[in-house]
Design a protein around this motif. Structure first.
Motif, PDB file in Angstrom:
ATOM      1  N   SER A 148       0.835  -1.194   0.000  1.00 20.57           N
ATOM      2  CA  SER A 148       0.000   0.000   0.000  1.00 20.57           C
ATOM      3  C   SER A 148       0.874   1.250   0.000  1.00 20.57           C
ATOM      4  O   SER A 148       2.047   1.216   0.389  1.00 20.57           O
ATOM      5  CB  SER A 148      -0.900   0.013   1.237  1.00 20.57           C
ATOM      6  OG  SER A 148      -0.127   0.211   2.412  1.00 20.57           O
ATOM      7  N   ARG A 149       0.292   2.352  -0.420  1.00 13.54           N
ATOM      8  CA  ARG A 149       1.020   3.614  -0.388  1.00 13.54           C
ATOM      9  C   ARG A 149       1.419   3.971   1.045  1.00 13.54           C
ATOM     10  O   ARG A 149       2.541   4.427   1.288  1.00 13.54           O
ATOM     11  CB  ARG A 149       0.157   4.725  -0.995  1.00 13.54           C
ATOM     12  CG  ARG A 149       0.791   6.122  -0.926  1.00 13.54           C
ATOM     13  CD  ARG A 149      -0.051   7.152  -1.664  1.00 13.54           C
ATOM     14  NE  ARG A 149       0.420   8.504  -1.424  1.00 13.54           N
ATOM     15  CZ  ARG A 149       1.420   9.093  -2.080  1.00 13.54           C
ATOM     16  NH1 ARG A 149       2.067   8.423  -3.026  1.00 13.54           N
ATOM     17  NH2 ARG A 149       1.784  10.334  -1.813  1.00 13.54           N
ATOM     18  N   ALA A 150       0.523   3.736   1.983  1.00  8.83           N
ATOM     19  CA  ALA A 150       0.815   4.076   3.380  1.00  8.83           C
ATOM     20  C   ALA A 150       2.010   3.287   3.906  1.00  8.83           C
ATOM     21  O   ALA A 150       2.887   3.838   4.584  1.00  8.83           O
ATOM     22  CB  ALA A 150      -0.412   3.820   4.247  1.00  8.83           C
ATOM     23  N   THR A 151       2.061   1.997   3.588  1.00  7.54           N
ATOM     24  CA  THR A 151       3.182   1.168   4.043  1.00  7.54           C
ATOM     25  C   THR A 151       4.473   1.582   3.356  1.00  7.54           C
ATOM     26  O   THR A 151       5.533   1.659   3.990  1.00  7.54           O
ATOM     27  CB  THR A 151       2.888  -0.318   3.772  1.00  7.54           C
ATOM     28  OG1 THR A 151       1.713  -0.693   4.485  1.00  7.54           O
ATOM     29  CG2 THR A 151       4.047  -1.194   4.218  1.00  7.54           C
ATOM     30  N   LEU A 152       4.395   1.850   2.062  1.00  4.39           N
ATOM     31  CA  LEU A 152       5.575   2.311   1.324  1.00  4.39           C
ATOM     32  C   LEU A 152       6.143   3.573   1.958  1.00  4.39           C
ATOM     33  O   LEU A 152       7.351   3.667   2.225  1.00  4.39           O
ATOM     34  CB  LEU A 152       5.203   2.581  -0.130  1.00  4.39           C
ATOM     35  CG  LEU A 152       6.266   3.314  -0.961  1.00  4.39           C
ATOM     36  CD1 LEU A 152       7.436   2.390  -1.259  1.00  4.39           C
ATOM     37  CD2 LEU A 152       5.668   3.864  -2.250  1.00  4.39           C
ATOM     38  N   GLY A 176       0.244   7.363  -6.109  1.00  4.98           N
ATOM     39  CA  GLY A 176       0.292   5.910  -6.018  1.00  4.98           C
ATOM     40  C   GLY A 176       1.517   5.446  -5.251  1.00  4.98           C
ATOM     41  O   GLY A 176       1.858   5.990  -4.200  1.00  4.98           O
ATOM     42  N   VAL A 177       2.212   4.437  -5.804  1.00  2.00           N
ATOM     43  CA  VAL A 177       3.378   3.884  -5.115  1.00  2.00           C
ATOM     44  C   VAL A 177       4.678   4.162  -5.872  1.00  2.00           C
ATOM     45  O   VAL A 177       5.703   3.543  -5.612  1.00  2.00           O
ATOM     46  CB  VAL A 177       3.218   2.367  -4.872  1.00  2.00           C
ATOM     47  CG1 VAL A 177       2.119   2.097  -3.857  1.00  2.00           C
ATOM     48  CG2 VAL A 177       2.948   1.615  -6.176  1.00  2.00           C
ATOM     49  N   ARG A 178       4.648   5.094  -6.783  1.00  5.37           N
ATOM     50  CA  ARG A 178       5.884   5.487  -7.464  1.00  5.37           C
ATOM     51  C   ARG A 178       6.637   6.473  -6.574  1.00  5.37           C
ATOM     52  O   ARG A 178       6.049   7.404  -6.009  1.00  5.37           O
ATOM     53  CB  ARG A 178       5.570   6.124  -8.816  1.00  5.37           C
ATOM     54  CG  ARG A 178       6.809   6.587  -9.568  1.00  5.37           C
ATOM     55  CD  ARG A 178       6.489   6.901 -11.012  1.00  5.37           C
ATOM     56  NE  ARG A 178       7.609   7.533 -11.689  1.00  5.37           N
ATOM     57  CZ  ARG A 178       7.773   7.556 -13.009  1.00  5.37           C
ATOM     58  NH1 ARG A 178       6.887   6.960 -13.789  1.00  5.37           N
ATOM     59  NH2 ARG A 178       8.807   8.162 -13.554  1.00  5.37           N
ATOM     60  N   GLY A 190       7.436  16.350  -1.058  1.00  2.00           N
ATOM     61  CA  GLY A 190       6.142  15.791  -1.426  1.00  2.00           C
ATOM     62  C   GLY A 190       5.839  15.998  -2.893  1.00  2.00           C
ATOM     63  O   GLY A 190       6.725  16.305  -3.696  1.00  2.00           O
ATOM     64  N   ALA A 191       4.563  15.875  -3.252  1.00  4.91           N
ATOM     65  CA  ALA A 191       4.160  15.906  -4.655  1.00  4.91           C
ATOM     66  C   ALA A 191       4.452  17.238  -5.330  1.00  4.91           C
ATOM     67  O   ALA A 191       4.623  17.295  -6.550  1.00  4.91           O
ATOM     68  CB  ALA A 191       2.670  15.582  -4.774  1.00  4.91           C
ATOM     69  N   ASP A 192       4.529  18.326  -4.548  1.00  2.00           N
ATOM     70  CA  ASP A 192       4.813  19.634  -5.142  1.00  2.00           C
ATOM     71  C   ASP A 192       6.296  19.974  -5.117  1.00  2.00           C
ATOM     72  O   ASP A 192       6.692  21.093  -5.439  1.00  2.00           O
ATOM     73  CB  ASP A 192       4.015  20.733  -4.440  1.00  2.00           C
ATOM     74  CG  ASP A 192       4.396  20.897  -2.972  1.00  2.00           C
ATOM     75  OD1 ASP A 192       5.223  20.104  -2.471  1.00  2.00           O
ATOM     76  OD2 ASP A 192       3.860  21.817  -2.327  1.00  2.00           O
TER      77      ASP A 192
END
Length: 203
Positions: A148-152, A176-178, A190-192
């Protein structure tokens, strides 16, 4: 050593359709082998693999994966694979070593989906002028396990906090998990692209 950006033919693209892992949308080993043969790059690939072996990281990821370029290679009319200039080969060895010792023991096998980007491709892909991909410090990765994304995020953030600084590891997360790893500078984002939004701040 000169890099060899060569655009793959549609015939080679069709060879990538059989994967059963998260690599379905990426370029296959068969396509890579065809690219090497068609462009007479056997000697250059052997030299690159010898470099990895000398540095103890030849067994971390398949060569065809770590010579993938950008996920936007088609839109950018670039090559799906490229042999980076020899002067930057040393940069990827620390990243591969970290994957071997800190990433895969925690989350299992991963695959590289993006690595070196030459200046033109880096610009087209929206990379920063001094992107870690530009100098072959970086790999974008996908887990090959059902995680999962959370575990990753939890596992990668803990590894980064505990052991990332000594290897100057940069850690970023996409959707996602990338996720992104490089050994250019110790940091997280983060994403930004900003440290303040790194999900590691909540771990």
């Amino acid at each position: 050593m000169k890099a060899y950006p060569v655009i793959l033919s549609l015939a080679l693209l069709s060879a990538s359709a059989s994967a059963s892992t998260p690599s379905d949308t990426y370029i296959s080993q068969a396509a890579f082998q065809g690219w090497v043969t068609d462009n007479h790059l056997e000697t250059q690939v052997q030299a690159f693999e010898a470099h990895l072996a000398r540095n103890g990281v030849a067994d971390v990821l398949p060569t065809y994966q770590i010579l993938r370029t950008s996920s936007t290679w088609q839109a950018c009319k670039a090559s799906a694979f490229e042999i980076p200039p020899q002067e930057v080969w040393a940069n990827i060895t620390t990243t591969l070593s970290y994957i071997k010792t800190e990433v895969e023991p925690r989350i299992g096998k991963v695959q590289a989906v993006s690595g070196y980007r030459n200046a033109k491709l880096n610009t087209c892909s929206g990379g920063a002028e001094h992107s870690a991909h530009r100098y072959y410090f970086a790999l974008d990765l996908l887990p090959e396990t059902d995680i999962s994304r959370a575990t990753l995020i939890r596992e990668m953030c803990l590894a980064h906090r505990e052991n990332g600084q000594k290897s100057q590891i940069g850690l970023g997360f996409y959707s996602g998990v990338r996720f992104h790893l490089d050994s250019k500078k110790y940091r997280k984002w983060g994403a930004d692209g900003k440290s303040a939004t790194s999900p590691c701040n909540k771990i």
